[in-house]
Scaffold this active site. Structure first.
Site, PDB file in Angstrom:
ATOM      1  N   LYS A 106       0.869  -1.189   0.000  1.00 34.55           N
ATOM      2  CA  LYS A 106       0.000   0.000   0.000  1.00 34.55           C
ATOM      3  C   LYS A 106       0.904   1.238   0.000  1.00 34.55           C
ATOM      4  O   LYS A 106       1.487   1.589   1.015  1.00 34.55           O
ATOM      5  CB  LYS A 106      -0.873  -0.104   1.242  1.00 34.55           C
ATOM      6  CG  LYS A 106      -1.716   1.019   1.732  1.00 34.55           C
ATOM      7  CD  LYS A 106      -2.249   2.059   0.874  1.00 34.55           C
ATOM      8  CE  LYS A 106      -2.581   3.241   1.785  1.00 34.55           C
ATOM      9  NZ  LYS A 106      -1.864   4.447   1.438  1.00 34.55           N
ATOM     10  N   GLU A 110       9.781  15.683  15.229  1.00 40.35           N
ATOM     11  CA  GLU A 110      10.216  15.487  13.855  1.00 40.35           C
ATOM     12  C   GLU A 110       9.489  16.511  12.974  1.00 40.35           C
ATOM     13  O   GLU A 110       8.269  16.489  12.868  1.00 40.35           O
ATOM     14  CB  GLU A 110       9.855  14.063  13.418  1.00 40.35           C
ATOM     15  CG  GLU A 110      10.397  13.705  12.075  1.00 40.35           C
ATOM     16  CD  GLU A 110      10.100  12.263  11.677  1.00 40.35           C
ATOM     17  OE1 GLU A 110       8.970  11.800  11.868  1.00 40.35           O
ATOM     18  OE2 GLU A 110      11.020  11.598  11.166  1.00 40.35           O
ATOM     19  N   GLU A 164       9.290   0.952  10.985  1.00 36.09           N
ATOM     20  CA  GLU A 164      10.379   1.916  10.782  1.00 36.09           C
ATOM     21  C   GLU A 164       9.725   3.281  10.842  1.00 36.09           C
ATOM     22  O   GLU A 164       8.993   3.661   9.939  1.00 36.09           O
ATOM     23  CB  GLU A 164      11.058   1.630   9.439  1.00 36.09           C
ATOM     24  CG  GLU A 164      12.459   2.202   9.364  1.00 36.09           C
ATOM     25  CD  GLU A 164      12.445   3.585   8.768  1.00 36.09           C
ATOM     26  OE1 GLU A 164      12.351   4.549   9.560  1.00 36.09           O
ATOM     27  OE2 GLU A 164      12.522   3.699   7.544  1.00 36.09           O
ATOM     28  N   CYS A 224      13.495  10.149   7.377  1.00 39.11           N
ATOM     29  CA  CYS A 224      13.320   9.734   8.775  1.00 39.11           C
ATOM     30  C   CYS A 224      14.637   9.806   9.547  1.00 39.11           C
ATOM     31  O   CYS A 224      14.649  10.064  10.738  1.00 39.11           O
ATOM     32  CB  CYS A 224      12.727   8.338   8.839  1.00 39.11           C
ATOM     33  SG  CYS A 224      13.546   7.186   7.752  1.00 39.11           S
ATOM     34  N   GLY A 257       6.614   4.893   8.356  1.00 35.23           N
ATOM     35  CA  GLY A 257       5.803   6.098   8.382  1.00 35.23           C
ATOM     36  C   GLY A 257       5.897   6.763   9.738  1.00 35.23           C
ATOM     37  O   GLY A 257       6.910   6.622  10.430  1.00 35.23           O
ATOM     38  N   SER A 258       4.836   7.443  10.124  1.00 36.22           N
ATOM     39  CA  SER A 258       4.879   8.224  11.361  1.00 36.22           C
ATOM     40  C   SER A 258       4.800   7.320  12.590  1.00 36.22           C
ATOM     41  O   SER A 258       4.206   6.234  12.548  1.00 36.22           O
ATOM     42  CB  SER A 258       3.719   9.216  11.377  1.00 36.22           C
ATOM     43  OG  SER A 258       2.498   8.517  11.368  1.00 36.22           O
ATOM     44  N   THR A 259       5.352   7.806  13.693  1.00 33.96           N
ATOM     45  CA  THR A 259       5.306   7.051  14.947  1.00 33.96           C
ATOM     46  C   THR A 259       3.859   6.873  15.404  1.00 33.96           C
ATOM     47  O   THR A 259       3.478   5.816  15.897  1.00 33.96           O
ATOM     48  CB  THR A 259       6.146   7.783  16.012  1.00 33.96           C
ATOM     49  OG1 THR A 259       7.502   7.780  15.551  1.00 33.96           O
ATOM     50  CG2 THR A 259       6.077   7.116  17.360  1.00 33.96           C
ATOM     51  N   GLU A 260       3.050   7.902  15.162  1.00 37.99           N
ATOM     52  CA  GLU A 260       1.643   7.841  15.579  1.00 37.99           C
ATOM     53  C   GLU A 260       0.917   6.666  14.905  1.00 37.99           C
ATOM     54  O   GLU A 260       0.276   5.841  15.561  1.00 37.99           O
ATOM     55  CB  GLU A 260       1.017   9.172  15.174  1.00 37.99           C
ATOM     56  CG  GLU A 260      -0.338   9.437  15.707  1.00 37.99           C
ATOM     57  CD  GLU A 260      -0.923  10.657  14.983  1.00 37.99           C
ATOM     58  OE1 GLU A 260      -0.194  11.359  14.252  1.00 37.99           O
ATOM     59  OE2 GLU A 260      -2.134  10.870  15.153  1.00 37.99           O
ATOM     60  N   GLY A 271       2.356   4.169  13.407  1.00 39.59           N
ATOM     61  CA  GLY A 271       3.072   2.947  13.809  1.00 39.59           C
ATOM     62  C   GLY A 271       2.508   2.377  15.100  1.00 39.59           C
ATOM     63  O   GLY A 271       2.319   1.162  15.236  1.00 39.59           O
TER      64      GLY A 271
HETATM   65  P1  NDP Z   1       1.615   8.266   7.856  1.00 43.51           P
HETATM   66  O1  NDP Z   1       2.344   7.485   8.879  1.00 43.51           O
HETATM   67  O2  NDP Z   1       0.204   8.647   8.106  1.00 43.51           O
HETATM   68  O3  NDP Z   1       1.631   7.496   6.444  1.00 43.51           O
HETATM   69  C1  NDP Z   1       2.444   6.416   6.111  1.00 43.51           C
HETATM   70  C2  NDP Z   1       1.635   5.357   5.384  1.00 43.51           C
HETATM   71  O4  NDP Z   1       0.669   4.769   6.245  1.00 43.51           O
HETATM   72  C3  NDP Z   1       0.830   5.887   4.200  1.00 43.51           C
HETATM   73  O5  NDP Z   1       0.796   4.896   3.193  1.00 43.51           O
HETATM   74  C4  NDP Z   1      -0.521   6.090   4.812  1.00 43.51           C
HETATM   75  O6  NDP Z   1      -1.541   6.112   3.866  1.00 43.51           O
HETATM   76  C5  NDP Z   1      -0.637   4.873   5.690  1.00 43.51           C
HETATM   77  N1  NDP Z   1      -1.585   4.986   6.798  1.00 43.51           N
HETATM   78  C6  NDP Z   1      -2.139   6.098   7.342  1.00 43.51           C
HETATM   79  N2  NDP Z   1      -2.934   5.773   8.376  1.00 43.51           N
HETATM   80  C7  NDP Z   1      -2.872   4.424   8.509  1.00 43.51           C
HETATM   81  C8  NDP Z   1      -3.451   3.482   9.414  1.00 43.51           C
HETATM   82  N3  NDP Z   1      -4.239   3.866  10.417  1.00 43.51           N
HETATM   83  N4  NDP Z   1      -3.147   2.167   9.269  1.00 43.51           N
HETATM   84  C9  NDP Z   1      -2.327   1.760   8.281  1.00 43.51           C
HETATM   85  N5  NDP Z   1      -1.776   2.602   7.385  1.00 43.51           N
HETATM   86  C10 NDP Z   1      -2.016   3.919   7.498  1.00 43.51           C
HETATM   87  O7  NDP Z   1       2.465   9.544   7.536  1.00 43.51           O
HETATM   88  P2  NDP Z   1       1.930  10.950   6.965  1.00 43.51           P
HETATM   89  O8  NDP Z   1       2.035  10.895   5.522  1.00 43.51           O
HETATM   90  O9  NDP Z   1       0.592  11.311   7.519  1.00 43.51           O
HETATM   91  O10 NDP Z   1       2.994  11.936   7.570  1.00 43.51           O
HETATM   92  C11 NDP Z   1       2.809  12.450   8.887  1.00 43.51           C
HETATM   93  C12 NDP Z   1       4.129  12.659   9.561  1.00 43.51           C
HETATM   94  O11 NDP Z   1       4.776  11.406   9.710  1.00 43.51           O
HETATM   95  C13 NDP Z   1       5.113  13.478   8.762  1.00 43.51           C
HETATM   96  O12 NDP Z   1       4.919  14.826   8.978  1.00 43.51           O
HETATM   97  C14 NDP Z   1       6.425  12.996   9.286  1.00 43.51           C
HETATM   98  O13 NDP Z   1       6.753  13.670  10.457  1.00 43.51           O
HETATM   99  C15 NDP Z   1       6.165  11.553   9.617  1.00 43.51           C
HETATM  100  N6  NDP Z   1       6.630  10.623   8.577  1.00 43.51           N
HETATM  101  C16 NDP Z   1       7.708   9.876   8.860  1.00 43.51           C
HETATM  102  C17 NDP Z   1       8.202   9.011   7.916  1.00 43.51           C
HETATM  103  C18 NDP Z   1       9.383   8.196   8.194  1.00 43.51           C
HETATM  104  O14 NDP Z   1       9.926   7.572   7.287  1.00 43.51           O
HETATM  105  N7  NDP Z   1       9.839   8.149   9.405  1.00 43.51           N
HETATM  106  C19 NDP Z   1       7.603   8.882   6.591  1.00 43.51           C
HETATM  107  C20 NDP Z   1       6.419   9.672   6.405  1.00 43.51           C
HETATM  108  C21 NDP Z   1       5.980  10.509   7.382  1.00 43.51           C
HETATM  109  P3  NDP Z   1      -1.991   7.517   3.222  1.00 43.51           P
HETATM  110  O15 NDP Z   1      -0.799   8.142   2.608  1.00 43.51           O
HETATM  111  O16 NDP Z   1      -2.964   7.119   2.202  1.00 43.51           O
HETATM  112  O17 NDP Z   1      -2.542   8.333   4.353  1.00 43.51           O
END
Ligand code: NDP
Length: 489
Positions: free
Chosen positions: A195, A400, A269, A303, A247-250, A252
């Site tokens: 995804k 971050e 990660e 990240c 993706g985000s810690t939240e 995660g």
């Molecule tokens: P998210 O963690 O929301 O997105 C990462 C992925 O998870 C996307 O494919 C997203 O889909 C998907 N996703 C969102 N919600 C859920 C869920 N409840 N269950 C499963 N999958 C989900 O990151 P954001 O794009 O919202 O970015 C927010 C913040 O996160 C950034 O400002 C940054 O600080 C941090 N971030 C950190 C990253 C890293 O590598 N450490 C990478 C990206 C962001 P969709 O895109 O369709 O919402």
């Protein structure tokens, strides 16, 4: 003082560059894209679509299918069938051939991928061309080599695949994150449902075309485009054996809660707030290049970005001044121009987050500086920004920002540097700049960070494991360690 005055005062040359735009013609973007399920592109069951945009121009790029629950079911079921009938039983030496083919096709179509990535993500073409795409191919090459040697990976005599992997990836390195997830999973004999992020689905869909071109059996790789709820549906699906998330810690944490008690294997990660530590004996010019690469590479959407500069007090003024002069030479603008150093911010939402945190930085008393630079009128842009006078309690030193924003803190002793570097809920990466090898080892041993770079920054290699401590997540990707996440050993 203006950028050119600053440069002139120090005898620096500001070069004028003629535009050098990469041609868009190497890639043909279809008006519509379906989900990639069971080896074919198909519309979403309920027909919904969304339109990712080019963040540099705000121009919609295509209509892309939005996966819903029925599509998640179909993709997981296709992956299960492929796992049981074809990919699981296939000898590793045969699986390797497909991975090698995908790697070679990525190389052959590299320019097409690079242009598409820059259009969809906003990153400069020189980064997508020289970093993202070659590294993505390198990951497929690397794991192709492991596919028939799994019993020699140090994970036991007969490691077995887990089954179906549900993989959710972010928007900062769309193709590269897809490669980090797919290559080890496939080499280990699993099938995948991927995804991609909502804002950057296009290179994952082009990779799906490459899977078709490589003759990969239907269902081995499935790509579900759509929003966060498709990701949530995928990780919660009972037919998934392994979940991998970047993706985000939240989010995660949400995923960890959803997966707890299900028996699914999980790797996360997540974010970071890395310290890039510069000692007084560091070669300053080299360190400045490392600081720039650490935080301004990929607009800081990284990240492991070196977003906290810890510089020894005795050289702090000199390093910051040299850094400002260097930043005055960075070129911000059209991501497809081969001279561009800083591209567009990936989305309006991300730009809002960066703007908010930088406002907070000023309100909390830190001093903000950016070089004079003209931001394009359309699209999402943020100038390279440096905050000095930052203290550890400031939000810009703790959270971050995920943008081109550096927070500068100082230290006096190595002990203080280590204490400040480790004063973070994260623990993904760190950098050390010093002339002394013994000091590198002393500091590196004390840093709570998954990756520590010495006299360099943001170096990646498929053979090298990557991952974090604490709120940066758990599990490792890359190298032999990356196989462990996809094997029952
Ligand atoms: P998210 O963690 O929301 O997105 C990462 C992925 O998870 C996307 O494919 C997203 O889909 C998907 N996703 C969102 N919600 C859920 C869920 N409840 N269950 C499963 N999958 C989900 O990151 P954001 O794009 O919202 O970015 C927010 C913040 O996160 C950034 O400002 C940054 O600080 C941090 N971030 C950190 C990253 C890293 O590598 N450490 C990478 C990206 C962001 P969709 O895109 O369709 O919402």
């Amino acid at each position: 003082m203006s950028t050119s005055e600053l440069a002139a005062e120090h005898g620096d040359r500001i070069w004028e560059y003629a535009p050098a735009p990469e041609s868009r013609d190497v890639v043909s973007i279809a008006p519509e894209y379906g989900l990639f399920v069971a080896g074919e592109f198909r519309p979403a069951a309920d027909g919904r679509t969304f339109a990712p945009i080019n963040p540099a121009t705000e121009e919609p790029l295509a209509q892309v299918a939005t996966a819903g629950p029925a599509d998640v079911d179909a993709a997981v079921s296709a992956a299960r069938t492929a796992y049981e009938r074809v990919w699981g039983p296939m000898p590793g030496s045969e699986r390797a051939k497909y991975l090698f083919r995908i790697a070679r096709l990525l190389q052959e179509r590299a320019r097409e991928f690079a242009v598409l990535e820059s259009l969809d993500n906003g990153k400069p073409i020189k980064e997508s061309r020289d970093v993202d795409i070659p590294l993505a191919a390198a990951h497929f090459f690397y794991y192709a080599g492991w596919a028939d040697k799994l019993e020699h990976a140090g994970l036991g005599p007969d490691p077995r695949p887990l089954g179906v992997a549900g993989q959710v990836i972010p928007w900062n390195f769309p193709l590269l994150m897809a490669a980090w997830k797919l290559a080890p999973a496939l080499a280990a004999g699993n099938t995948c449902v991927l995804k991609p992020a909502e804002t950057t689905p296009l290179t994952a869909l082009l990779l799906a075309q490459v899977c078709q071109q490589a003759g990969l059996p239907p269902g081995v790789v499935n790509v579900l485009t759509g929003a966060g709820d498709a990701g949530a549906g995928l990780v919660a699906h009972p037919g998934v054996n392994k979940v991998a998330f970047t993706g985000s810690t939240e989010v995660g944490k949400e995923i960890a809660r959803a997966v707890a008690g299900t028996g699914k294997k999980l790797t996360l990660e997540l974010g970071g707030k890395a310290a890039n530590i510069v000692f007084d004996d560091a070669p300053v010019e080299q360190a400045v290049e490392g600081i720039v690469n650490g935080i301004f590479f990929n607009q800081g959407h990284v990240c492991c970005a070196g977003s906290r500069l810890l510089v020894q007090e005795s050289v702090a003024d000199a390093v910051v001044e040299r850094l400002q002069r260097r930043l005055a030479t960075l070129r911000l603008g059209d991501p497809l121009d081969k001279n561009t150093d800083i591209g567009a911010i990936n989305s309006r939402e991300q730009l809002g987050k960066i703007e908010e945190l930088t406002r907070v930085g000023e309100a909390e008393g830190a001093q903000r500086w950016s070089p004079a630079c003209q931001l394009p009128e359309k699209g999402y842009w943020f100038p390279p920004t440096v905050f000095t006078g930052v203290s550890q309690s400031h939000r810009i030193a703790r959270e971050e920002i995920f943008g081109p924003v550096l927070s500068v803190l100082t230290f006096r002793t190595p002990d203080e540097a280590v204490a400040k570097a480790n004063n973070t809920p994260y623990g993904l990466s760190a950098g050390i700049w010093t002339d002394k090898g013994s000091r590198i080892l002393w500091v590196a041993q004390r840093l709570r960070a998954g990756v520590v770079w010495a006299n360099t920054y943001n170096r990646f290699d498929p053979a090298s494991p990557f991952g974090g401590y604490q709120e940066s997540g758990y599990g490792r990707e890359g190298g032999r360690h990356g196989l462990a996440a996809y094997l029952d050993a």
